[in-house]
Scaffold this active site. Structure first.
Site, PDB file in Angstrom:
ATOM      1  N   CYS A  83      68.401  19.990  32.162  1.00  0.00           N
ATOM      2  CA  CYS A  83      68.377  21.311  31.511  1.00  0.00           C
ATOM      3  C   CYS A  83      67.941  21.281  30.056  1.00  0.00           C
ATOM      4  O   CYS A  83      67.028  22.013  29.672  1.00  0.00           O
ATOM      5  CB  CYS A  83      69.759  21.949  31.610  1.00  0.00           C
ATOM      6  SG  CYS A  83      70.340  22.052  33.296  1.00  0.00           S
TER       7      CYS A  83
HETATM    8  C1  UGA Z   1      74.082  21.881  30.218  1.00  0.00           C
HETATM    9  C2  UGA Z   1      74.974  22.912  29.519  1.00  0.00           C
HETATM   10  O1  UGA Z   1      76.128  22.266  28.956  1.00  0.00           O
HETATM   11  C3  UGA Z   1      75.438  24.001  30.495  1.00  0.00           C
HETATM   12  O2  UGA Z   1      76.173  25.001  29.799  1.00  0.00           O
HETATM   13  C4  UGA Z   1      74.193  24.641  31.127  1.00  0.00           C
HETATM   14  O3  UGA Z   1      74.551  25.638  32.071  1.00  0.00           O
HETATM   15  C5  UGA Z   1      73.390  23.551  31.844  1.00  0.00           C
HETATM   16  O4  UGA Z   1      72.997  22.568  30.873  1.00  0.00           O
HETATM   17  C6  UGA Z   1      72.193  24.228  32.455  1.00  0.00           C
HETATM   18  O5  UGA Z   1      71.358  24.756  31.725  1.00  0.00           O
HETATM   19  O6  UGA Z   1      72.133  24.364  33.685  1.00  0.00           O
HETATM   20  P1  UGA Z   1      74.521  19.711  31.716  1.00  0.00           P
HETATM   21  O7  UGA Z   1      73.058  19.418  31.570  1.00  0.00           O
HETATM   22  O8  UGA Z   1      75.155  19.613  33.051  1.00  0.00           O
HETATM   23  O9  UGA Z   1      74.872  21.188  31.168  1.00  0.00           O
HETATM   24  O10 UGA Z   1      75.212  18.639  30.799  1.00  0.00           O
HETATM   25  P2  UGA Z   1      76.163  18.583  29.508  1.00  0.00           P
HETATM   26  O11 UGA Z   1      77.541  18.304  29.938  1.00  0.00           O
HETATM   27  O12 UGA Z   1      75.935  19.738  28.634  1.00  0.00           O
HETATM   28  O13 UGA Z   1      75.575  17.265  28.807  1.00  0.00           O
HETATM   29  C7  UGA Z   1      74.197  17.150  28.448  1.00  0.00           C
HETATM   30  C8  UGA Z   1      73.907  15.822  27.784  1.00  0.00           C
HETATM   31  O14 UGA Z   1      74.425  15.813  26.454  1.00  0.00           O
HETATM   32  C9  UGA Z   1      74.514  14.597  28.470  1.00  0.00           C
HETATM   33  O15 UGA Z   1      73.563  13.552  28.479  1.00  0.00           O
HETATM   34  C10 UGA Z   1      75.700  14.231  27.598  1.00  0.00           C
HETATM   35  O16 UGA Z   1      76.012  12.860  27.670  1.00  0.00           O
HETATM   36  C11 UGA Z   1      75.155  14.607  26.226  1.00  0.00           C
HETATM   37  N1  UGA Z   1      76.214  14.898  25.222  1.00  0.00           N
HETATM   38  C12 UGA Z   1      77.005  15.982  25.343  1.00  0.00           C
HETATM   39  C13 UGA Z   1      76.358  14.055  24.134  1.00  0.00           C
HETATM   40  O17 UGA Z   1      75.627  13.047  23.998  1.00  0.00           O
HETATM   41  N2  UGA Z   1      77.313  14.341  23.189  1.00  0.00           N
HETATM   42  C14 UGA Z   1      78.131  15.412  23.291  1.00  0.00           C
HETATM   43  O18 UGA Z   1      78.974  15.614  22.394  1.00  0.00           O
HETATM   44  C15 UGA Z   1      77.985  16.244  24.393  1.00  0.00           C
END
Ligand code: UGA
Length: 427
Positions: free
Chosen positions: A267
């Site tokens: 995403c």
């Molecule tokens: C993301 C959004 O959080 C959702 O709200 C949205 O609906 C979704 O995309 C979408 O557009 O469908 P997602 O891709 O499942 O969700 O993953 P996240 O949990 O947001 O994590 C994304 C990435 O950021 C991961 O690689 C995670 O490891 C990284 N991350 C997240 C960090 O490196 N640090 C953080 O503090 C948080």
């Protein structure tokens, strides 16, 4: 209400299952027959925490799946378009809307035959303006009917995290209802009546833009704290203490400030690239958004830089990689930071031993026989001279895996670092 869901990826299937759980009659439809058969056998085609149980509970009751669009849409009050919106293959960063088009054409043809008022709702992430300029004209053309007179249109973005999608659906921070007119919005407002959270009623393109802005902001937060982390590291400061310190400012908050080897997934990258492409189309230069992408591209490779400060040449060195998925609790490797990391290790002629609790099958499709696949984190540790920790799975916290090894931690997984030749990426 009678609901139809078009497309059973993780958004469509979770939406269908949760709406069925809330008591609605739901039919989901997809062109892939195997997926439909699996759903009807109560076997989720994807892994999502809690989906298994909810599907089992609802499938024989008020949830069913079919490959026949007519079966699903005819007689329903609302249809949700939840099809994929992949990157265009031309490298422009734009979005390929072919599945949206065919869903709108298909629904339009069915609307031609219906007598009752129906609300078509776009849930897929589409660039601002798409529902107005593509979906509505196709619906009108193929139904021979008029929007707002004969049928309504809404745009209702999702904010579901992969792996936590059921929880996020059932506990929304807010619900955004983009509406072609008030009557259409009222139908969705009633559907979500049981949720006690702010419900925002906006124009269709505002709803589309809220989705992109939300993902771009979250990606920016992670890129930002990674960059601050790189500076902290060179100053001998722990960025996690800094993040904690800024997080108490209620304007900033503590969430999404875990610095590390960067964000991945299907995403963030796709959506930030798409809004950059959209910005250029309307003569804006999105320098900050370009920086969000650039900073994130550099971040995984810092792990290799840090490794090479410890081990000068990687040629022939046995390097373990713990974690392949883009985040824990999923097998998804799309845009995972591990991909550039492993490619760089291979370019430097290292021998790579890799393990992930869920993503081994996907890794084999990406790397084939270029790396060695292990059955456990322990096996990786036994084989390797140095270990890179790339995904924050709980099982990688076990200190005994790392004693006596060079370790580069990309996710702040290891708490007690005594006895380990340890280097954190941003701390
Ligand atoms: C993301 C959004 O959080 C959702 O709200 C949205 O609906 C979704 O995309 C979408 O557009 O469908 P997602 O891709 O499942 O969700 O993953 P996240 O949990 O947001 O994590 C994304 C990435 O950021 C991961 O690689 C995670 O490891 C990284 N991350 C997240 C960090 O490196 N640090 C953080 O503090 C948080």
């Amino acid at each position: 209400m009678q609901i139809s869901i078009i497309g059973v990826g993780y958004v469509g299937l979770v939406t269908a299952t949760c709406l069925a759980e809330l008591g609605h009659n739901v039919t989901c439809v997809d062109v892939v027959k195997e997926k439909i058969d699996e759903i009807n056998r109560a076997e989720p085609p994807i892994y999502e925490e809690g989906l298994d149980d909810l599907l089992k509970k609802n499938i024989k009751r008020n949830l069913k799946a079919t490959t026949d669009l007519n079966d699903a849409v005819m007689g329903s009050d609302i249809s949700f378009i939840c099809v994929g919106t992949p990157d265009k293959s031309d490298g422009s960063g734009g979005v390929d809307l072919k599945y949206i088009k065919s869903a709108a054409i298909g629904i339009g043809k069915i609307l031609q035959e219906t007598k009752d008022y129906h609300v078509v709702t776009v849930k897929s992430t589409v660039p601002p303006g798409t529902t107005d300029s593509l979906v509505i004209p196709l619906l009108e053309k193929y139904s021979g009917k008029k929007v707002d007179k004969d049928f309504g249109v809404c745009m209702n973005p999702e904010f579901l995290r992969e792996g936590k999608a059921i929880h996020d659906f059932m506990n929304p921070d807010r619900i955004v209802i983009g509406e072609s007119d008030e009557r259409a919005g009222n139908v969705l407002y009633e559907l979500y009546g049981g949720f006690n959270c702010p419900k925002l009623r906006v124009s269709l393109k505002t709803a589309e833009m809220i989705k992109y802005t939300s993902n771009a902001f979250l990606a920016m937060k992670v890129s930002f704290i990674g960059e601050m982390g790189n500076i902290c590291k060179n100053l001998g400061i722990d960025v996690y203490d800094v993040a904690n310190g800024i997080g108490y400012d209620s304007r900033i908050g503590h969430k999404f400030l875990r610095a590390g080897c960067g964000w991945g997934g299907s995403c963030f990258g796709k959506d930030v690239r798409a809004i950059i492409a959209k910005a250029r189309e309307v003569n804006c230069k999105p320098v900050l958004l370009e920086g969000v992408i650039k900073a994130n591209e550099k971040q995984p490779l810092r792990m290799i830089e840090l490794l090479k400060e410890k081990i000068k040449s990687l040629t022939g060195k046995k390097v373990g990689v713990l974690g392949l998925a883009f985040k824990p609790d999923t097998d998804d490797m799309r845009e995972s930071p591990v991909i550039p990391i492993i490619n760089e290790l291979l370019r430097e002629n290292a021998v790579v031993y890799a393990y992930d609790p869920k993503a081994m099958k996907n890794a084999k499709m990406i790397f084939g026989d270029k790396i060695k696949y292990m059955d456990s984190a322990k096996q990786v540790a036994d084989k390797s001279d140095a270990i890179l920790v790339v995904t924050d799975w709980d099982e990688f916290k076990d200190k005994s895996l790392y004693v006596g090894k060079v370790v580069i931690d990309g996710r702040r997984v290891i708490e007690d670092t005594k006895g380990i030749d340890y280097e954190g990426i941003c701390w």
